[in-house]
Design a protein around this motif. Structure first.
Motif, PDB file in Angstrom:
ATOM      1  N   PHE A 191       0.816  -1.220   0.000  1.00  0.00           N
ATOM      2  CA  PHE A 191       0.000   0.000   0.000  1.00  0.00           C
ATOM      3  C   PHE A 191       0.848   1.267   0.000  1.00  0.00           C
ATOM      4  CE2 PHE A 191      -3.096  -3.116   1.215  1.00  0.00           C
ATOM      5  CZ  PHE A 191      -4.292  -2.657   0.680  1.00  0.00           C
ATOM      6  N   TYR A 200      -3.478   8.791  -2.591  1.00  0.00           N
ATOM      7  CA  TYR A 200      -4.740   8.304  -2.021  1.00  0.00           C
ATOM      8  C   TYR A 200      -5.737   9.445  -1.772  1.00  0.00           C
ATOM      9  CZ  TYR A 200      -7.915   5.870   1.182  1.00  0.00           C
ATOM     10  OH  TYR A 200      -9.033   5.337   1.778  1.00  0.00           O
ATOM     11  N   ARG A 220     -17.294   9.657   3.660  1.00  0.00           N
ATOM     12  CA  ARG A 220     -16.618   9.892   4.936  1.00  0.00           C
ATOM     13  C   ARG A 220     -17.492  10.708   5.894  1.00  0.00           C
ATOM     14  NH1 ARG A 220     -11.370   8.588   6.033  1.00  0.00           N
ATOM     15  NH2 ARG A 220     -10.730   8.584   3.862  1.00  0.00           N
ATOM     16  N   ALA A 238      -5.344   0.453  10.464  1.00  0.00           N
ATOM     17  CA  ALA A 238      -5.309   0.738   9.018  1.00  0.00           C
ATOM     18  C   ALA A 238      -5.761   2.180   8.756  1.00  0.00           C
ATOM     19  CB  ALA A 238      -6.151  -0.274   8.243  1.00  0.00           C
ATOM     20  N   GLY A 256      -4.511   4.585   7.089  1.00  0.00           N
ATOM     21  CA  GLY A 256      -4.284   5.208   5.784  1.00  0.00           C
ATOM     22  C   GLY A 256      -3.581   6.548   5.949  1.00  0.00           C
ATOM     23  N   ASP A 266      -0.974   1.666  10.973  1.00  0.00           N
ATOM     24  CA  ASP A 266      -1.161   1.153   9.616  1.00  0.00           C
ATOM     25  C   ASP A 266       0.033   0.263   9.312  1.00  0.00           C
ATOM     26  OD1 ASP A 266      -3.028   2.169   7.021  1.00  0.00           O
ATOM     27  OD2 ASP A 266      -1.130   1.220   6.483  1.00  0.00           O
ATOM     28  N   GLY A 267      -0.173  -0.723   8.446  1.00  0.00           N
ATOM     29  CA  GLY A 267       0.932  -1.611   8.078  1.00  0.00           C
ATOM     30  C   GLY A 267       1.880  -0.978   7.083  1.00  0.00           C
ATOM     31  N   LEU A 275      -2.320  -5.516  10.800  1.00  0.00           N
ATOM     32  CA  LEU A 275      -3.408  -6.247  11.465  1.00  0.00           C
ATOM     33  C   LEU A 275      -2.955  -7.644  11.862  1.00  0.00           C
ATOM     34  CD1 LEU A 275      -6.223  -5.120   9.058  1.00  0.00           C
ATOM     35  CD2 LEU A 275      -5.974  -4.477  11.445  1.00  0.00           C
ATOM     36  N   GLN A 276      -2.052  -8.223  11.073  1.00  0.00           N
ATOM     37  CA  GLN A 276      -1.543  -9.560  11.401  1.00  0.00           C
ATOM     38  C   GLN A 276      -0.794  -9.538  12.725  1.00  0.00           C
ATOM     39  OE1 GLN A 276      -1.505  -8.149   8.442  1.00  0.00           O
ATOM     40  NE2 GLN A 276      -2.399  -9.626   7.025  1.00  0.00           N
ATOM     41  N   ASN A 305     -11.537   2.158   9.330  1.00  0.00           N
ATOM     42  CA  ASN A 305     -12.409   2.705   8.280  1.00  0.00           C
ATOM     43  C   ASN A 305     -11.975   2.239   6.894  1.00  0.00           C
ATOM     44  OD1 ASN A 305     -14.361   4.209   7.010  1.00  0.00           O
ATOM     45  ND2 ASN A 305     -13.454   6.199   7.467  1.00  0.00           N
ATOM     46  N   PHE A 306     -12.956   2.071   6.039  1.00  0.00           N
ATOM     47  CA  PHE A 306     -12.775   1.834   4.610  1.00  0.00           C
ATOM     48  C   PHE A 306     -11.878   0.646   4.260  1.00  0.00           C
ATOM     49  CE2 PHE A 306     -13.996   6.489   4.055  1.00  0.00           C
ATOM     50  CZ  PHE A 306     -15.298   6.161   3.719  1.00  0.00           C
ATOM     51  N   THR A 310      -8.347  -7.074   4.458  1.00  0.00           N
ATOM     52  CA  THR A 310      -7.074  -7.675   4.062  1.00  0.00           C
ATOM     53  C   THR A 310      -6.673  -8.833   4.987  1.00  0.00           C
ATOM     54  OG1 THR A 310      -5.785  -6.121   5.377  1.00  0.00           O
ATOM     55  CG2 THR A 310      -6.255  -5.497   3.095  1.00  0.00           C
TER      56      THR A 310
HETATM   57  C1  LIG Z   1      -8.543   1.726   1.671  1.00  0.00           C
HETATM   58  S1  LIG Z   1      -7.304   2.243   2.766  1.00  0.00           S
HETATM   59  C2  LIG Z   1      -8.236   2.953   4.067  1.00  0.00           C
HETATM   60  C3  LIG Z   1      -7.443   3.978   4.800  1.00  0.00           C
HETATM   61  C4  LIG Z   1      -8.175   4.790   5.860  1.00  0.00           C
HETATM   62  N1  LIG Z   1      -8.682   3.983   6.935  1.00  0.00           N
HETATM   63  C5  LIG Z   1      -9.242   5.681   5.301  1.00  0.00           C
HETATM   64  O1  LIG Z   1     -10.307   5.748   5.911  1.00  0.00           O
HETATM   65  O2  LIG Z   1      -9.023   6.336   4.288  1.00  0.00           O
HETATM   66  C6  LIG Z   1      -6.755   0.744   3.463  1.00  0.00           C
HETATM   67  C7  LIG Z   1      -5.576   0.911   4.416  1.00  0.00           C
HETATM   68  O3  LIG Z   1      -5.350  -0.330   5.037  1.00  0.00           O
HETATM   69  C8  LIG Z   1      -3.954  -0.495   5.188  1.00  0.00           C
HETATM   70  N2  LIG Z   1      -3.726  -1.925   5.293  1.00  0.00           N
HETATM   71  C9  LIG Z   1      -3.972  -2.850   4.341  1.00  0.00           C
HETATM   72  N3  LIG Z   1      -3.687  -4.066   4.807  1.00  0.00           N
HETATM   73  C10 LIG Z   1      -3.236  -3.890   6.070  1.00  0.00           C
HETATM   74  C11 LIG Z   1      -2.788  -4.774   7.067  1.00  0.00           C
HETATM   75  N4  LIG Z   1      -2.754  -6.073   6.856  1.00  0.00           N
HETATM   76  N5  LIG Z   1      -2.399  -4.270   8.248  1.00  0.00           N
HETATM   77  C12 LIG Z   1      -2.447  -2.937   8.480  1.00  0.00           C
HETATM   78  N6  LIG Z   1      -2.861  -2.044   7.573  1.00  0.00           N
HETATM   79  C13 LIG Z   1      -3.248  -2.526   6.386  1.00  0.00           C
HETATM   80  C14 LIG Z   1      -3.363   0.119   3.953  1.00  0.00           C
HETATM   81  O4  LIG Z   1      -2.001   0.444   4.125  1.00  0.00           O
HETATM   82  C15 LIG Z   1      -4.267   1.311   3.760  1.00  0.00           C
HETATM   83  O5  LIG Z   1      -3.741   2.419   4.428  1.00  0.00           O
END
Ligand SMILES: C[S@@+](CC[C@H](N)C(=O)[O-])C[C@H]1O[C@@H](n2cnc3c(N)ncnc32)[C@H](O)[C@@H]1O
Length: 281
Positions: free
Chosen positions: A6, A13, A27, A48, A50, A69-70, A98-99, A138-139, A144
């Motif tokens: 990501f 983004y 939002r 997460a 973002g 966030d990852g 998240l893992q 969110n979102f 994932t």
């Molecule tokens: C669609 S974006 C949403 C971002 C934010 N929450 C928003 O509302 O705009 C998804 C986010 O999830 C993060 N993400 C995806 N897989 C992840 C994981 N396994 N662990 C942590 N973050 C993760 C991505 O880096 C990205 O920032």
């Protein structure tokens, strides 16, 4: 799954989603829920996060946020945004996937992150051991992973009894997606949410995305969390990749947005996303 995929999305983004008319309508709906569930002086854990749009908004309402966030790049954008908005004292950023939560129950940060120099407050320590007042994702961050019960068990250790959890997740029942792709002869894409998982191209990688129903997620969280309510998000409004339709017909979609706002609890888990609100027992 390596969330660093990501990183490639971080610089664009906000332009591609956050600042679009559709992104703002969606939002706004989430912020209405956050305003009802979280209050000034509380400390919320965000998963997460973002680019930190919600973390900064919550901080502006007086809420403290540990934003995780990852993706190192996403974390950096969040930290810079918090500093520029003058709320860096209320937003702590931690690179955590998240893992890390789901597997160990005692999340550890990714210490190899190449960031730190221009971010305002990027922390490379484990989360504070205090109990959070609530949790937000969110979102689609939760889409994932597919091990929701261990994640729920781990989150249950981090939030106080009575604390609220707001999860915005992509569900399987998205009529816009099915209709649009059938109309364009893209049969596989039309039904992708009904398979166990579907690959999504993120930067140079294809990563698996899971689409749990609201019912399934409620069951996975049920040992530790009460269900308060579920709302549709993006049932009458289309998915983000159809945001150009909203730019083209803003009045029509503003009306649909208002309709969706008033009917969202009736339509529950339907839509591109749903908002699940839970409470720690
Ligand atoms: C669609 S974006 C949403 C971002 C934010 N929450 C928003 O509302 O705009 C998804 C986010 O999830 C993060 N993400 C995806 N897989 C992840 C994981 N396994 N662990 C942590 N973050 C993760 C991505 O880096 C990205 O920032």
């Amino acid at each position: 799954m390596n969330p660093s995929a990501f990183d490639a999305f971080a610089p664009t983004y906000d332009t591609d989603f956050t600042h679009t008319r559709l992104g703002q309508l969606l939002r706004q709906r989430v912020w209405r829920v956050l305003a009802q569930q979280f209050h000034a002086g509380q400390h919320i854990l965000e998963l997460a996060c973002g680019t930190g749009e919600d973390a900064v908004w919550l901080a502006q309402q007086g809420v403290n946020v540990t934003a995780t966030d990852g993706s190192a790049e996403m974390v950096e954008v969040t930290a810079v945004k918090a500093r520029q908005a003058g709320v860096a004292d209320r937003v702590t950023t931690v690179q955590l996937s998240l893992q890390d939560f789901a597997q160990s129950g005692h999340p550890k940060p990714e210490v190899q992150s190449p960031i730190t120099h221009h971010a305002s407050r990027i922390t490379h320590h484990a989360l504070p051991i205090t109990d959070y007042d609530g949790i937000l994702s969110n979102f689609g961050g939760l889409n994932t992973v597919n091990e929701w019960r261990p994640l729920a068990a781990s989150l249950a250790q981090l939030v106080k009894p009575g604390g609220k959890v707001v999860l915005v997740v992509m569900g399987p029942w998205c009529p816009w997606e099915v209709g649009w792709h059938l109309l364009h002869g893209e049969w596989g894409t039309a039904v992708r949410r009904f398979y166990t998982s579907a690959p999504a191209v993120i930067g140079n990688s294809a990563i698996p995305i899971w689409y749990p129903s609201a019912r399934r997620l409620r069951q996975e969280f049920a040992p530790w969390f009460h269900h308060l309510y579920t709302e549709s998000l993006g049932l009458w409004l289309p998915p983000s990749y159809l945001g150009h339709l909203v730019e083209r017909w803003p009045r029509l979609f503003t009306r649909l947005h208002q309709w969706e706002r008033h009917t969202a609890r009736l339509t529950g888990g339907w839509g591109d996303h749903y908002i699940l609100v839970l409470q720690k027992m």
